[in-house]
Design an enzyme around this catalytic site. Structure first.
Site, PDB file in Angstrom:
ATOM      1  N   THR A   1       5.328 -35.015 -29.740  1.00  0.00           N
ATOM      2  CA  THR A   1       4.478 -36.064 -30.331  1.00  0.00           C
ATOM      3  C   THR A   1       3.019 -35.631 -30.425  1.00  0.00           C
ATOM      4  OG1 THR A   1       4.165 -37.076 -28.148  1.00  0.00           O
ATOM      5  CG2 THR A   1       5.976 -37.931 -29.509  1.00  0.00           C
TER       6      THR A   1
ATOM      7  N   GLU B   1       1.102 -32.631 -15.629  1.00  0.00           N
ATOM      8  CA  GLU B   1       0.042 -31.706 -16.028  1.00  0.00           C
ATOM      9  C   GLU B   1       0.546 -30.275 -16.075  1.00  0.00           C
ATOM     10  OE1 GLU B   1      -3.363 -28.860 -15.073  1.00  0.00           O
ATOM     11  OE2 GLU B   1      -1.452 -29.226 -14.073  1.00  0.00           O
TER      12      GLU B   1
ATOM     13  N   GLU C   1      -1.552 -37.663 -23.339  1.00  0.00           N
ATOM     14  CA  GLU C   1      -0.930 -38.871 -23.896  1.00  0.00           C
ATOM     15  C   GLU C   1      -1.865 -40.078 -23.747  1.00  0.00           C
ATOM     16  OE1 GLU C   1       1.890 -38.307 -25.677  1.00  0.00           O
ATOM     17  OE2 GLU C   1       1.279 -36.319 -25.004  1.00  0.00           O
TER      18      GLU C   1
ATOM     19  N   GLU D   1      -4.537 -39.863 -26.364  1.00  0.00           N
ATOM     20  CA  GLU D   1      -3.971 -40.176 -27.678  1.00  0.00           C
ATOM     21  C   GLU D   1      -3.779 -41.680 -27.847  1.00  0.00           C
ATOM     22  OE1 GLU D   1      -1.318 -36.125 -28.467  1.00  0.00           O
ATOM     23  OE2 GLU D   1      -0.485 -37.796 -27.341  1.00  0.00           O
TER      24      GLU D   1
ATOM     25  N   HIS E   1       1.114 -21.736  -7.459  1.00  0.00           N
ATOM     26  CA  HIS E   1       2.361 -22.075  -8.161  1.00  0.00           C
ATOM     27  C   HIS E   1       3.603 -21.474  -7.502  1.00  0.00           C
ATOM     28  CE1 HIS E   1       0.557 -23.346 -12.326  1.00  0.00           C
ATOM     29  NE2 HIS E   1       0.053 -24.019 -11.307  1.00  0.00           N
TER      30      HIS E   1
END
Length: 741
Positions: A259, A417, A426, A429, A546
């Site tokens: 999207t 994230e 989002e 937006e 990570h």
């Protein structure tokens, strides 16, 4: 299906509630203190907040947040949503309101049934060596079903097999160098190391040269200061163990992949998967340096360039294939089996609101993401631990009725994230217009503590002054009696033509959730952290980044024993938030943009001026535009000083503050970089050209190169120059008296 309908209704209701919050129609509770329209920053309140931010509470927050792995959309991730809601609705220390908002987004996961694998195979297909599929369980926290195995998110499934080559950092010039050496890359497997460029770009570059699959590893020379033995690494020190593997998203853009430019709500249009761009084009898998050593130290071929050598204890060679006197037969190949799959999942943002008393429709945003690849004690829980402590202190003052900010404060915990800044994108937006119209600034505290040497701040120039003001008033942790500011200037500094020697701010790329706020919305933004002494380590980032070794004990023992650096970040961020939300005049110094613009102009003149002149392109309009901006910014500064000395009318203050707030928006041009999704800020877009000037101009000149005069490439140079000039003239117009054009 019925659950889909229910989900749609629930998300629709959440969106309506979110819109109600954003609109700014706030009722002020009866226990609020008496507040006038000329309310200014209360230094006693500021001192109270600084004194009450508790390192031990931050430590306990981190212990709880990192207790279990919390991959985006997992059950533990959603449990942390409930923890945040509970904290922010607490009767004694909660905020005015708090709500979770869900988006349905496309995420990427490894298959549980078919684990990803990397094997050395013989000519008969027999497996000669297998890389580890999981990290070594050194502390009892690296095993278990909730620890996601190492993988490259969004890398496509596939089982390529071929001769191994070493491609350094996977940059285009690295693959070009291999071709120059006479190496045929078609059908090979490329072993690359982290660093140099983004993760996903390694696979994109490799595919251009016919490479069939990519492996990525962390070289101990890049992150461990060369140390690689088990007794030198975690749990015996902060360095990455040999089995450690850096997970990460290999998606090129940010936001939900299906999207773009639309919020991932049930009603939004979604792309067909065949039309989605930005995913790695070939199978990719990360491995630990323990396995990379076996592969790399057995390679055949020419010696790699000196700059490509690392710290694995052998000479790095280019390949292709293995050395005949090594551990594997000469014709052995590497098989990369990737079984990742894409899945629609619900991911939540959590928003907590303190409503402003005088200007409730002006928002100061403070955010961090919540999800992690595994335990995520440093990334991102160190930031969330700070956020929770600051919101507790402010919530307590709020509930006691002793304080309410002039402007509204919004605390945000973003979802997903790690997969590409999805939750924050989002949100921007969905509420694009309201946020653009009403947001004063965005403060991001993601990894709050990389290490405990000094403050590190990235931000746009107008936030420099408020950060400096905060840092000067807070004592630096550690020995001595330095302020955070004085300690900071010892590690990162620059010479300013206006201020002399000052701490240097880094610029904002796309490394965390500030990206959509600055690049898409044009909101003054900053990212605050404590970091390491660059003179004592060459680490690209903290070593266990990570990996499954980024745990609470890792932080407690090695990163920040005593949590004094976490407390320093909390105090700095808290002071900045209070100054932005409570000061009568916004503490955003627009004149500080003049340094940046002047340095960009000088670089263009020195490095590009002669070339542009050859093509009859003059920089004079740019010179004039920079001068107009400098004059308008200086005049606005003088006007503010005059108002501050008198008793200004609240509407005069409001108009001036709007000029300060809206300056950053004037640098947006959504048509400037059509090839760059979301990037529309003409000063901070990605720069591929080597000249440290306006990115559009630098990139266009780099592409034009030696093309003929009058070419489309040189027309683009002229277009980019005009875009910058118009943006600067628009910025100057915004800073001039509001009744003037």
């Amino acid at each position: 299906m019925q659950w889909v309908k229910g989900l749609g209704l629930g998300l629709g209701a959440a969106a309506l509630l979110a819109l109600g919050i954003i609109l700014g129609h706030f009722a002020i509770p009866q226990n609020s203190p008496s507040i006038s329209a000329t309310q200014d920053l209360d230094l006693e309140i500021l001192e109270t907040v600084m004194g009450q931010l508790d390192a031990s509470r931050i430590r306990e927050n981190l212990r709880e947040l990192s207790r279990e792995p919390h991959l985006a959309s997992s059950s533990r991730d959603e449990a942390l949503v409930q923890l945040l809601l509970q904290r922010w609705t607490d009767p004694a220390s909660g905020l005015d309101s708090a709500e979770a908002f869900e988006y349905e987004v496309l995420l990427s996961f490894p298959s549980q049934e078919q684990p990803n694998s990397v094997d050395v195979v013989g000519s008969a297909g027999d497996v000669l060596y297998s890389c580890r599929r999981s990290e070594e369980n050194l502390t009892g926290e690296q095993g278990g079903p909730d620890v996601v195995p190492p993988y490259a998110a969004y890398a496509p499934p596939g089982t390529p097999q071929g001769l191994l080559v070493y491609a350094n950092q996977g940059r285009e010039e690295d693959f070009t160098e291999l071709q120059t050496q006479g190496i045929t890359l078609e059908g090979t497997i490329a072993l690359t190391r982290y660093g140099g460029i983004g993760r996903g770009a390694k696979a994109v570059n490799a595919a251009k040269y016919g490479v069939a699959g990519v492996l990525v590893y962390t070289d101990p020379g890049d992150i461990n200061d060369g140390l690689s033995l088990p007794n030198e690494t975690f749990p015996n020190s902060w360095y990455l163990p040999p089995s450690g593997v850096e997970r990460g998203s290999y998606y090129e853009y940010f936001g939900d992949p299906l999207t773009p430019y639309l919020p991932a709500n049930p009603s939004s249009f979604r792309l067909d998967l065949t039309n989605v761009s930005g995913f790695p084009p070939i199978p990719t898998q990360p491995i630990g340096f323990q396995d990379a050593k076996v592969l790399l130290c057995n390679l055949n071929g020419s010696l790699a360039p000196a700059a490509w050598q690392g710290a694995l204890g052998c000479d790095y060679r280019l390949g292709p294939g293995f050395h005949p006197e090594g551990d594997f037969p000469e014709d052995s190949q590497v098989n990369v089996s990737v079984h990742n799959h894409l899945q629609l999942r619900n991911s939540s943002n959590v928003l907590g609101i303190i409503r402003g008393a005088v200007e409730p429709d002006r928002y100061v945003l403070y955010g961090n993401h919540r999800d992690s690849w595994v335990h995520g004690a440093v990334d991102p829980s160190s930031g969330t631990a700070v956020l929770l402590e600051l919101s507790r202190i402010l919530g307590t003052l709020l509930k006691k009725g002793t304080w309410r900010p002039r402007r509204s404060i919004m605390f945000a915990s973003w979802g997903a994230e790690e997969f590409g800044l999805i939750g924050s994108t989002e949100f921007t937006e969905e509420f694009f217009s309201k946020l653009q119209e009403r947001t004063v600034a965005y403060l991001n505290v993601d990894i709050s503590v990389f290490a405990n040497a000094t403050l590190r701040v990235q931000g746009t120039p107008p936030v420099q002054s408020v950060i400096f003001s905060a840092a000067k008033e807070i004592r630096s942790p550690g020995p001595g009696d330095l302020s955070i500011y004085d300690n900071w200037i010892r590690y990162f500094n620059r010479s300013s033509p206006v201020y002399g020697l000052v701490p240097s701010l880094g610029s904002l790329g796309a490394g965390s959730d500030y990206a959509p706020f600055i690049h898409f919305l044009g909101i003054s933004s900053m990212d605050i952290a404590y970091t390491y002494d660059r003179s004592k380590t060459s680490a690209r980032i903290y070593p266990t980044y990570h990996t499954a070794f980024d745990t609470f004990d890792y932080v407690d023992k090695f990163v920040d024993p005593g949590f004094s650096s976490h407390q320093a970040v909390a105090r700095t961020a808290g002071s900045v938030i209070l100054r932005l939300s409570d000061s009568l005049f916004l503490p955003l110094n627009v004149s500080d943009y003049s340094d940046t613009l002047r340095s960009f102009l000088q670089a263009a003149q020195q490095d590009l001026g002669a070339l542009l002149e050859q093509h009859s392109i003059s920089l004079e309009p740019l010179v004039t535009a920079v001068e107009k901006f400098e004059a308008a910014a200086a005049a606005l500064g003088r006007y503010m000083s005059t108002l501050q000395k008198g008793s200004p009318d609240p509407l005069q203050v409001r108009m001036l503050n709007d000029q300060l707030m809206l300056l950053e928006r004037t640098f947006l041009n959504p048509r400037a970089f059509p090839e760059e999704r979301y990037y529309s800020h003409v000063l901070w877009a990605p720069r591929t050209g080597s000249t440290a000037t306006f990115p559009g101009l630098a990139n266009a000149c780099s592409r034009a190169g030696d093309t003929s005069p009058g070419s489309e490439a040189w027309a683009e140079v002229q277009r980019q120059l005009s875009i910058v000039v118009v943006a600067l003239e628009g910025a100057a117009a915004t800073l001039r008296p509001v009744a003037d054009l």
